[in-house]
Design a protein around this motif. Structure first.
Motif, PDB file in Angstrom:
ATOM      1  N   GLN A 202      -8.614   3.038  17.997  1.00 10.10           N
ATOM      2  CA  GLN A 202      -7.126   3.519  18.460  1.00 10.10           C
ATOM      3  C   GLN A 202      -6.864   5.045  18.712  1.00 10.10           C
ATOM      4  OE1 GLN A 202      -4.246   2.329  15.108  1.00 10.10           O
ATOM      5  NE2 GLN A 202      -5.692   0.708  14.641  1.00 10.10           N
ATOM      6  N   GLN A 210      -4.520  13.352   9.085  1.00  7.01           N
ATOM      7  CA  GLN A 210      -4.371  13.006   7.855  1.00  7.01           C
ATOM      8  C   GLN A 210      -5.638  13.877   6.957  1.00  7.01           C
ATOM      9  OE1 GLN A 210      -1.723  12.265   6.252  1.00  7.01           O
ATOM     10  NE2 GLN A 210      -1.298  10.097   7.211  1.00  7.01           N
ATOM     11  N   ARG A 214      -5.532  13.584   2.900  1.00  6.53           N
ATOM     12  CA  ARG A 214      -6.609  12.874   2.339  1.00  6.53           C
ATOM     13  C   ARG A 214      -7.317  13.755   1.152  1.00  6.53           C
ATOM     14  NH1 ARG A 214      -8.569  11.486   8.084  1.00  6.53           N
ATOM     15  NH2 ARG A 214      -7.580   9.634   8.397  1.00  6.53           N
ATOM     16  N   PHE A 230      -2.172   0.043   5.566  1.00  5.97           N
ATOM     17  CA  PHE A 230      -2.341   0.462   6.791  1.00  5.97           C
ATOM     18  C   PHE A 230      -3.459   1.486   7.044  1.00  5.97           C
ATOM     19  CE2 PHE A 230       2.054  -0.110   5.724  1.00  5.97           C
ATOM     20  CZ  PHE A 230       2.707  -1.024   6.790  1.00  5.97           C
ATOM     21  N   THR A 233      -9.291   3.241   9.810  1.00  8.68           N
ATOM     22  CA  THR A 233     -10.690   3.402   9.343  1.00  8.68           C
ATOM     23  C   THR A 233     -11.044   3.724   7.788  1.00  8.68           C
ATOM     24  OG1 THR A 233     -10.585   5.547  10.015  1.00  8.68           O
ATOM     25  CG2 THR A 233     -11.261   3.870  11.626  1.00  8.68           C
ATOM     26  N   ASP A 252      -4.907  -3.627   6.017  1.00  5.85           N
ATOM     27  CA  ASP A 252      -4.663  -3.591   7.299  1.00  5.85           C
ATOM     28  C   ASP A 252      -4.513  -4.901   8.213  1.00  5.85           C
ATOM     29  OD1 ASP A 252      -4.633  -0.775   9.334  1.00  5.85           O
ATOM     30  OD2 ASP A 252      -4.704  -2.861  10.422  1.00  5.85           O
ATOM     31  N   SER A 253      -3.639  -5.121   8.954  1.00  8.25           N
ATOM     32  CA  SER A 253      -3.366  -6.404   9.799  1.00  8.25           C
ATOM     33  C   SER A 253      -4.254  -6.557  10.822  1.00  8.25           C
ATOM     34  CB  SER A 253      -2.066  -6.564  10.512  1.00  8.25           C
ATOM     35  OG  SER A 253      -1.963  -5.273  11.426  1.00  8.25           O
ATOM     36  N   SER A 254      -5.048  -5.751  11.204  1.00 10.25           N
ATOM     37  CA  SER A 254      -6.262  -5.504  12.276  1.00 10.25           C
ATOM     38  C   SER A 254      -7.587  -5.779  11.554  1.00 10.25           C
ATOM     39  CB  SER A 254      -6.201  -4.196  13.156  1.00 10.25           C
ATOM     40  OG  SER A 254      -7.423  -4.184  13.458  1.00 10.25           O
ATOM     41  N   ALA A 257     -10.169  -3.132  12.102  1.00 15.75           N
ATOM     42  CA  ALA A 257      -9.657  -2.013  11.342  1.00 15.75           C
ATOM     43  C   ALA A 257     -10.212  -2.125   9.783  1.00 15.75           C
ATOM     44  CB  ALA A 257      -8.143  -1.415  11.261  1.00 15.75           C
ATOM     45  N   ASP A 281      -0.799  -8.628   6.679  1.00 14.54           N
ATOM     46  CA  ASP A 281       0.356  -7.852   6.851  1.00 14.54           C
ATOM     47  C   ASP A 281       0.659  -7.006   5.804  1.00 14.54           C
ATOM     48  OD1 ASP A 281       3.221  -8.392   8.820  1.00 14.54           O
ATOM     49  OD2 ASP A 281       3.263  -7.072   7.077  1.00 14.54           O
ATOM     50  N   ALA A 282       0.766  -5.517   5.830  1.00 16.96           N
ATOM     51  CA  ALA A 282       0.931  -4.781   4.555  1.00 16.96           C
ATOM     52  C   ALA A 282       2.349  -5.023   3.823  1.00 16.96           C
ATOM     53  CB  ALA A 282       0.823  -3.388   4.957  1.00 16.96           C
ATOM     54  N   THR A 283       3.551  -5.324   4.998  1.00 12.15           N
ATOM     55  CA  THR A 283       4.822  -5.534   4.296  1.00 12.15           C
ATOM     56  C   THR A 283       4.800  -6.531   3.687  1.00 12.15           C
ATOM     57  OG1 THR A 283       5.335  -6.360   6.546  1.00 12.15           O
ATOM     58  CG2 THR A 283       5.874  -3.938   6.143  1.00 12.15           C
ATOM     59  N   ASP A 299       0.952   4.359   4.838  1.00  6.56           N
ATOM     60  CA  ASP A 299       0.554   5.109   6.104  1.00  6.56           C
ATOM     61  C   ASP A 299       0.917   4.264   6.984  1.00  6.56           C
ATOM     62  OD1 ASP A 299       0.435   7.356   7.798  1.00  6.56           O
ATOM     63  OD2 ASP A 299      -1.749   7.039   7.731  1.00  6.56           O
ATOM     64  N   PRO A 300       2.461   3.738   7.381  1.00 10.64           N
ATOM     65  CA  PRO A 300       2.323   2.842   8.525  1.00 10.64           C
ATOM     66  C   PRO A 300       2.399   3.519   9.983  1.00 10.64           C
ATOM     67  CG  PRO A 300       4.463   3.356   7.331  1.00 10.64           C
ATOM     68  CD  PRO A 300       3.574   4.111   6.400  1.00 10.64           C
ATOM     69  N   PRO A 301       2.260   2.662  10.831  1.00 10.71           N
ATOM     70  CA  PRO A 301       2.439   3.264  12.316  1.00 10.71           C
ATOM     71  C   PRO A 301       3.924   3.801  12.553  1.00 10.71           C
ATOM     72  CG  PRO A 301       2.168   0.955  12.241  1.00 10.71           C
ATOM     73  CD  PRO A 301       2.173   1.314  11.070  1.00 10.71           C
TER      74      PRO A 301
HETATM   75  N1  SAH Z   1      -3.899   5.587   7.209  1.00 12.38           N
HETATM   76  C1  SAH Z   1      -4.882   5.476   8.456  1.00 12.38           C
HETATM   77  C2  SAH Z   1      -4.058   5.524   9.720  1.00 12.38           C
HETATM   78  C3  SAH Z   1      -2.881   4.467   9.955  1.00 12.38           C
HETATM   79  S1  SAH Z   1      -2.591   3.962  11.517  1.00 12.38           S
HETATM   80  C4  SAH Z   1      -5.766   6.777   8.431  1.00 12.38           C
HETATM   81  O1  SAH Z   1      -5.661   7.315   7.358  1.00 12.38           O
HETATM   82  O2  SAH Z   1      -6.602   6.732   9.207  1.00 12.38           O
HETATM   83  C5  SAH Z   1      -1.823   2.618  11.296  1.00 12.38           C
HETATM   84  C6  SAH Z   1      -2.466   1.133  11.061  1.00 12.38           C
HETATM   85  O3  SAH Z   1      -1.627   0.221  10.577  1.00 12.38           O
HETATM   86  C7  SAH Z   1      -3.210   0.652  12.065  1.00 12.38           C
HETATM   87  O4  SAH Z   1      -4.613   0.443  11.821  1.00 12.38           O
HETATM   88  C8  SAH Z   1      -2.669  -0.878  12.496  1.00 12.38           C
HETATM   89  O5  SAH Z   1      -3.697  -1.716  12.601  1.00 12.38           O
HETATM   90  C9  SAH Z   1      -2.198  -1.246  11.134  1.00 12.38           C
HETATM   91  N2  SAH Z   1      -0.846  -1.917  11.070  1.00 12.38           N
HETATM   92  C10 SAH Z   1       0.227  -1.931  11.898  1.00 12.38           C
HETATM   93  N3  SAH Z   1       1.149  -2.994  11.695  1.00 12.38           N
HETATM   94  C11 SAH Z   1       0.563  -3.388  10.443  1.00 12.38           C
HETATM   95  C12 SAH Z   1       1.080  -4.190   9.459  1.00 12.38           C
HETATM   96  N4  SAH Z   1       2.233  -5.015   9.764  1.00 12.38           N
HETATM   97  N5  SAH Z   1       0.404  -4.500   8.318  1.00 12.38           N
HETATM   98  C13 SAH Z   1      -0.705  -3.888   8.098  1.00 12.38           C
HETATM   99  N6  SAH Z   1      -1.353  -3.050   9.064  1.00 12.38           N
HETATM  100  C14 SAH Z   1      -0.465  -2.787  10.152  1.00 12.38           C
END
Ligand code: SAH
Length: 395
Positions: A202, A210, A214, A230, A233, A252-254, A257, A281-283, A299-301
């Motif tokens: 991504q 971060q 971190r 979220f 990596t 993470d939802s991916s 990831a 899904d984190a939520t 740390d959501p998108p």
């Molecule tokens: N905290 C990470 C960056 C987060 S980027 C770091 O320090 O590098 C946001 C991440 O949220 C992405 O990897 C994306 O796949 C994930 N994501 C998006 N929607 C999500 C959801 N509903 N539940 C869980 N993860 C989600």
């Protein structure tokens, strides 16, 4: 002749304060048929030169490169990029055996609107967010090569997802120069190891922004049971383990990831580290965590990509934070972030305040976080402050 845009009367105000965007509503007329991506000169209604920049189609009509009448040639690109380099040099990032990835160019914050360049070991990754920058990518690459010499072996252009799609450029990601020694480079960040794949990952491959936050997670992690949502990596997960966390769950939802997070944990601590990688899904996940965690990272998108969807986005942040605040163990530490440019520091804080009230917990702010110094903010462009974070102590 360079095409010209003439402003409506009085519309130069923000430019006199060096704001780098000119909105289409401020323009009275154009001369010389400028096309998207062209360099244009901007004149006041009274015929005074005021700025030179990249022409765009959309609500931002010009992104300013300079407020003086100077040639935008290869010497200009080199000078600007050298200036960006000097800042990173003074931050101790350009020759740091403990940290081998950093942001070299952060758009408006380096007086180069629409351009991002990240350094991963010996590879520079360019991401253009405007047609003008995309057309200038050759000059950008040349300047980087000149500056770094043998310290860089490849320059990768990863603009296909970021240039305006309706510009019809058919951009494909490719190496502008050199060949990488690897496409899965292991970089160091404060001595921690991360495999970064800029071709498949991504953004440019890793969330460099971060880095400083971190470190703070590491400081608080000793003896704690940590949830990193979220996680992408697994940046925060690795630091939490480095700081002595009892266990870390990364969500993470991916699936990709989650796999990357697990790989990075293993890269640093071997296969037996107390770490679980969870695809969810984190939520949803956070609703049912109960009282197992005493440190949570959210740390959501960017929930709000535009002001139009701000209302829904704030509901999203509020709900997520309320769940975390309600369930975190007494004495717990919550790291909560928003990376939406449309969400101001004040609005974010008010939203977390509402979440705390809903959760009915005593909450104190220990730290107020932002983006690191290699993501500088032009004082004339406060919109550039996109990353906001709070560290909360929950009784
Ligand atoms: N905290 C990470 C960056 C987060 S980027 C770091 O320090 O590098 C946001 C991440 O949220 C992405 O990897 C994306 O796949 C994930 N994501 C998006 N929607 C999500 C959801 N509903 N539940 C869980 N993860 C989600």
């Amino acid at each position: 002749m360079t095409p010209r845009l003439i402003l409506k009367r009085g519309k130069e105000e923000s430019l006199l304060r060096r704001h780098p965007w000119i909105f289409s509503g401020a323009i009275e007329k154009s001369e010389g048929s400028p096309e998207e991506g062209d360099i244009v000169d901007v004149y006041t209604h009274d015929g005074k030169f005021i700025a030179r920049g990249h022409c765009q189609i959309g609500s931002i009509a010009v992104r300013v490169l300079t407020f003086v009448q100077e040639e935008i040639d290869s010497a200009w690109w080199l000078a600007r990029i050298r200036e960006a380099y000097r800042v990173r040099q003074s931050l101790g990032l350009t020759d740091n055996p403990q940290t081998t990835c950093y942001r070299l160019i952060h758009g408006e914050g380096d007086w180069l609107p629409g351009l991002v360049v990240d350094i991963y070991g010996e590879t520079a990754v360019i991401q253009c967010h405007s047609v003008g920058m995309f057309l200038a990518r050759g000059e950008v690459a040349e300047a980087i090569q000149k500056l770094y010499g043998r310290r860089i072996t490849a320059i990768y252009d990863k603009s296909s997802q970021t240039v305006p799609y309706n510009a019809g450029l058919n951009a494909t990601d490719s190496y502008l120069w050199g060949t990488p020694t690897t496409t899965n480079e292991v970089v160091l960040e404060n001595g921690n190891r991360f495999a970064v794949n800029w071709e498949k990952g991504q953004k440019t491959g890793f969330f460099i922004d971060q880095r400083v936050n971190r470190e703070l997670v590491k400081q608080y992690a000793q003896g704690r049971t940590v949830l990193n949502t979220f996680c992408y990596t697994g940046g925060f997960s690795v630091y939490a383990l480095a700081g002595g966390a009892v266990s870390v769950d990364s969500v993470d939802s991916s699936e990709r990831a989650v796999q990357l997070a697990a790989e990075n944990v293993e890269l640093n601590f071997g296969p037996d580290a107390p770490h679980r990688a969870i695809t969810a899904d984190a939520t949803e996940y956070i609703r049912g965590i109960g009282s197992q965690y005493d440190m949570i990272i959210l740390d959501p998108p960017a929930f709000a990509k535009h002001h139009k969807v701000l209302g829904n986005a704030m509901q999203g942040y509020k709900r997520l934070n309320a769940h975390a605040l309600r369930q975190i163990r007494p004495g717990g530490i919550l790291f909560t972030f928003s990376c939406s440019q449309a969400v101001s520091k004040e609005l974010f804080r008010t939203t977390i305040f509402s979440a705390a009230a809903i959760a009915e917990r005593n909450v104190r702010i220990l730290h107020q976080l932002t983006q690191p110094a290699d993501h500088p903010i032009s004082i004339y462009h406060p919109e550039g402050e996109y990353l906001k974070g709070l560290v909360l102590y929950v009784e």
